[in-house]
Design an enzyme around this catalytic site. Sequence first.
Site, PDB file in Angstrom:
ATOM      1  CG  ASP A 111       5.332  -2.111  -8.876  1.00 42.28           C
ATOM      2  OD1 ASP A 111       4.500  -2.209  -7.948  1.00 42.28           O
ATOM      3  OD2 ASP A 111       5.338  -2.849  -9.869  1.00 42.28           O
TER       4      ASP A 111
ATOM      5  CG  HIS B  85       3.881   1.222  -3.179  1.00 46.90           C
ATOM      6  ND1 HIS B  85       4.289   0.645  -4.357  1.00 46.90           N
ATOM      7  CD2 HIS B  85       4.909   1.034  -2.301  1.00 46.90           C
ATOM      8  CE1 HIS B  85       5.501   0.136  -4.210  1.00 46.90           C
ATOM      9  NE2 HIS B  85       5.901   0.363  -2.972  1.00 46.90           N
TER      10      HIS B  85
END
Length: 495
Positions: free
Chosen positions: A470, A466
């Site tokens: 995204d 992450h």
Amino acid sequence: MTIEVRVPTLGESVTEATVATWFKKPGEAVAVDEMLCELETDKVTVEVPSPAAGILGAIVAAEGETVGVNALLATLGEGAAAAVAAPSAAPAKAAASAAVDVMVPTLGESVTEATVATWFKKVGDTVAQDEMLCELETDKVSVEVPSPAAGVLSEIIAAEGTTVQAAGKLAVIGGAVATAASAPAAAPAPAPAATSAGKDIAHAPSAQKMMAEKGIDAAQITGTGRDGRIMKEDVMKAASAPQAAAPAPMASAPRAPSPAEDAAREERVKMTRLRQTIARRLKDAQNTAAMLTTYNEVDMTEVMALRNTYKDDFEKKHGVRLGFMSFFTKACIHALREVPEVNAEIDGTDIVYKNFVHMGVAAGTPTGLVVPVIRDADAMSFAEIEKAIAEKGRRARDGKLSMAEMQGGTFTISNGGVYGSLMSSPILNPPQSGILGMHKIQDRPMAINGQVVIRPMMYLALSYDHRIVDGKGAVTFLVRVKEALEDPRRLLMDL
């Protein structure tokens, strides 16, 4: 002239190996390219051929020793006199009895300490020269320590569980007798081996010791090493297998066992240093990456129909079976072009985008999971991908993959469905930022155009970092893979 036998190149980033088996003894004649010994690394087994014809002289690195790249393994002489004295020569006079120190052997480059795992002998036991005294464990390998001389084990300085430094003192052999040559009439000790198709197979030294300790016959164990060679892990698995027990008479009134009774039936085994290292590194991977998993499901109807239609013609033309992996590889490459951050990695404060796809394809082997890499998969056809996957899978099962073939991947596909997994969250393969988990194809009722129909469905899981990717990018990637598989024509149209 003396010829040196040295450790060959082991692969990218691999700096050391363990001498597993010597196929020849000092004094034996060898032909050029005849296999002398076998080395083991963390991933592969490497055979060392003879660089020339001659007589095997001194063996410098015994079985169980850890050696670095280009380290000296043995020497070769041009004639019998270069290796051993003639049988008619009188044996040299034995040296006077003395105490000999047992020292920690070389553990390998950058390895400075080890743990004493097991002592095979007790104080007061008589030992022969080169008989195994104890076993040490490092972060990488197990190292067996042979007796440097014949005599009596008079003192153990480092007990089991003790951490010792490289070149540290382990024990003392008292009444040691060093001889220059063995008596000509002495019979060579038979090498422990199992036969397979008329071929002698020398098992791992640590496995032989454990079989002797636990009283397990090699015929009762299935070896997972090269050519059916029994490894230490195979013996541990056989020893821990539940044994058939006679049915116990029925008790008149069942009662719950006490904690003390439960404890008596438990077995507590200290984690090896290797297992501790694996556990630590896996946890480090989770702690370093901001790992998250997103899920979707794909209807495999169209892919299965397309495969069934063309699989015979495909195999006839290309000489390889048409599987599902080439479809998934193509679908992932298609999605990576739209979401390039899934194919990127973090280097310090930089993001490195890869303008190519080196696809890692996880493969199960008898000794564990490996991830061979298909380089430049984005430039390959379906047939080229299937051929590469089949060839890498075969080499993985045979233990012939080099370290270079398992490095440099930019994205990984793991197919847990072949083992029956319905859903799972794969762990990233650092420094990669994405891994796709495939799962079992299962018929399920689905609502299609207002009607309930049975369709072959598969759950897909994308684990991603992450820090780079995204949520929108991860979901988009998985949706593009789903769309390409549910309508394979999109791959041809680049949609």
